[in-house]
Design a protein around this motif. Sequence first.
Motif, PDB file in Angstrom:
ATOM      1  N   GLY A   1       1.266   2.533  -7.679  1.00  0.00           N
ATOM      2  CA  GLY A   1       1.732   3.670  -6.884  1.00  0.00           C
ATOM      3  C   GLY A   1       2.946   4.331  -7.503  1.00  0.00           C
TER       4      GLY A   1
ATOM      5  N   GLU B   1      -0.760   8.043  -3.599  1.00  0.00           N
ATOM      6  CA  GLU B   1      -1.144   7.262  -2.421  1.00  0.00           C
ATOM      7  C   GLU B   1      -2.663   7.166  -2.310  1.00  0.00           C
TER       8      GLU B   1
ATOM      9  N   THR C   1       4.427   4.174  -3.754  1.00  0.00           N
ATOM     10  CA  THR C   1       4.530   5.639  -3.704  1.00  0.00           C
ATOM     11  C   THR C   1       5.946   6.065  -3.318  1.00  0.00           C
TER      12      THR C   1
ATOM     13  N   PHE D   1      -0.208  -3.021  -6.598  1.00  0.00           N
ATOM     14  CA  PHE D   1      -0.217  -1.700  -5.958  1.00  0.00           C
ATOM     15  C   PHE D   1       1.155  -1.036  -6.059  1.00  0.00           C
ATOM     16  N   ASN D   2       2.214  -1.862  -6.012  1.00  0.00           N
ATOM     17  CA  ASN D   2       3.567  -1.322  -6.108  1.00  0.00           C
ATOM     18  C   ASN D   2       3.810  -0.671  -7.456  1.00  0.00           C
TER      19      ASN D   2
ATOM     20  N   ILE E   1       0.828  -1.208   0.000  1.00  0.00           N
ATOM     21  CA  ILE E   1       0.000   0.000   0.000  1.00  0.00           C
ATOM     22  C   ILE E   1       0.866   1.264   0.000  1.00  0.00           C
TER      23      ILE E   1
ATOM     24  N   VAL F   1      -3.745   4.442  -4.728  1.00  0.00           N
ATOM     25  CA  VAL F   1      -3.460   3.101  -4.193  1.00  0.00           C
ATOM     26  C   VAL F   1      -4.485   2.724  -3.120  1.00  0.00           C
TER      27      VAL F   1
ATOM     28  N   CYS G   1      -7.620   1.700  -4.777  1.00  0.00           N
ATOM     29  CA  CYS G   1      -7.492   0.356  -5.358  1.00  0.00           C
ATOM     30  C   CYS G   1      -7.613  -0.722  -4.287  1.00  0.00           C
ATOM     31  N   HIS G   2      -7.047  -0.440  -3.120  1.00  0.00           N
ATOM     32  CA  HIS G   2      -7.078  -1.432  -2.035  1.00  0.00           C
ATOM     33  C   HIS G   2      -8.493  -1.624  -1.498  1.00  0.00           C
TER      34      HIS G   2
END
Length: 567
Positions: free
Chosen positions: A543, A522, A495, A539-540, A491, A525, A528-529
């Motif tokens: 971000g 951020e 970023t 996510f990596n 998460i 992300v 998305c989570h």
Amino acid sequence: MRPLDWIVLLGTLGFIVIYGVWKTRGSTDIEGYLKGDNSMKWWTIGLSVMATQASAITFLSTPGQAYEDGMRFVQFYFGLPIAMVIISITVIPIFYRLNVYTAYEFLENRFDLKTRTLAALLFLVQRGLAAGITIYAPAIILSTMLGWSLTVTILVIGMLVIIYTVSGGTKAVSVTQKQQMAVMIGGMLVAGIMVVHYLPQDVSLGDAVAVAGKMGKMNVVDFSFDWNDRYNFWSGITGGLFLALSYFGTDQSQVARYLGGKSVTESRLGLLFNGLLKIPMQFMILFIGVMVFVFYQFNQPPVFFNEGVKSKVYATPYAGELRALETTYSAAFAEQKQGVQDLVVALKTDNEADIAAAKTKVTNLTAATKAVREEAIGVIKKAAPEAETRDTDYVFISFVMKYLPAGLVGLLLAVIFSAAMSSSSSELNALASTTVVDLYKRSVKPFGDATHYLNASKLFTVAWGLIAVLFAIYASLLDNLIQAVNIVGSIFYGTILGIFLVAFYFKHIRGNAVFWAAVLAELVVLYCHFYTSIAFLWFNVIGCGCVILFGFILQAVLGKKKELVAQ
């Protein structure tokens, strides 16, 4: 636990703590406390980097992950060796040239103070949460298996870590991790040998692997592409690469490990050592989990591995229903066991028709056994609604406690405690150094003397240790433990990595643009989570990509604004 197990467990942990305190006594300034006087050799760095990443969750949760889902989790690490090469070539020389204590100091030189502070705060939030999970994860399982209070178990792990981390700082962390890695790897190898030894005499290691393959557990590489699939080749080689770049290149708990190297070469060799050995180590741990799965095809597993939760259900009106299902489960397992034995016989004949028929039979019988287990879990949910009903994290420790001989149980528990201590000590050291260097010394008290900052570092280590312990005491179990830690990291890591990639490679993007780009990234992300089903490894990528994209856009807008103002 038998007396010999207690002797092995307490002797191992006592030696590590006393050795760490004695070996690293006498730090007089933050150069020695936070960077270990730049005295670390490459093998110490490599083992320390591996031990930092290999938390107790690795040794508790990974075998359970393999038991339930097979070998495919190893794909999570496919991007790691590539990341080690990239960091060795690009990141390490920059950090050494600037002589930084933390990764985030570089960001102020490149951008401005607010960007440095934002990155440091993102790190502190995610690593502070992860530190609590790192302590909580083994504590909740060990407390159940040992019959200890959860709070007592958390306090034991937390206090042991705080003692030697406060005493010796970065050097204490790195020095003790060599012993901890020896205990961890040695203990897991012994466990792997024992589980194979416990297989029936007519089932060889080759037979066990073949059975595991036919039952879908040897799924090492999957080239199919699916955004929602957490573990395949593509998510591992891309999302895993970005996660590894961020974790090893920007996370202070790892950066501190190689900033303490004697030279750029020693630090590079340490990281490359980790890149070469990490995948084989994870493969070994997953393979042990698969062998535990095969073992339980010939020896009846419990209908639910968390005995503590089952004991609670036995004390409720649902006890009779659960016991009836356990009887049904035993009968279903007996049929499944016979089916697996028939599969072994068929595999030895090399007759494809017989193998296919036996495999189909085993698949159907396994489904029937699983259905009874699901019914039992349903009863547990009704009887104890607050209880965690995912029990895969208990699979390996349950096998250890029930089947391994005296002495080896103590050794495997020492493995888990050592892993918890190694990761937690790195995290506390990194949290303290980031707090002191990037926030306290930079923005709160910039003109203190060396003794003041050394004492502040020790106080912040204690403070973060207590915060992690408190978080662990009040935490709730999140999904599979190893996934929980990686989700928390994913998460935030993308970023942070995006900020650093802009700093390294996109020289025209300035501080204001990258700061607001990071804030927006951020938020994307987090959306998305919470609101999509995208697998967390992505996510990596998301971000990081958003920071770069928004950075370009905002720099163009801000650049035009500046031109208009100038006119």
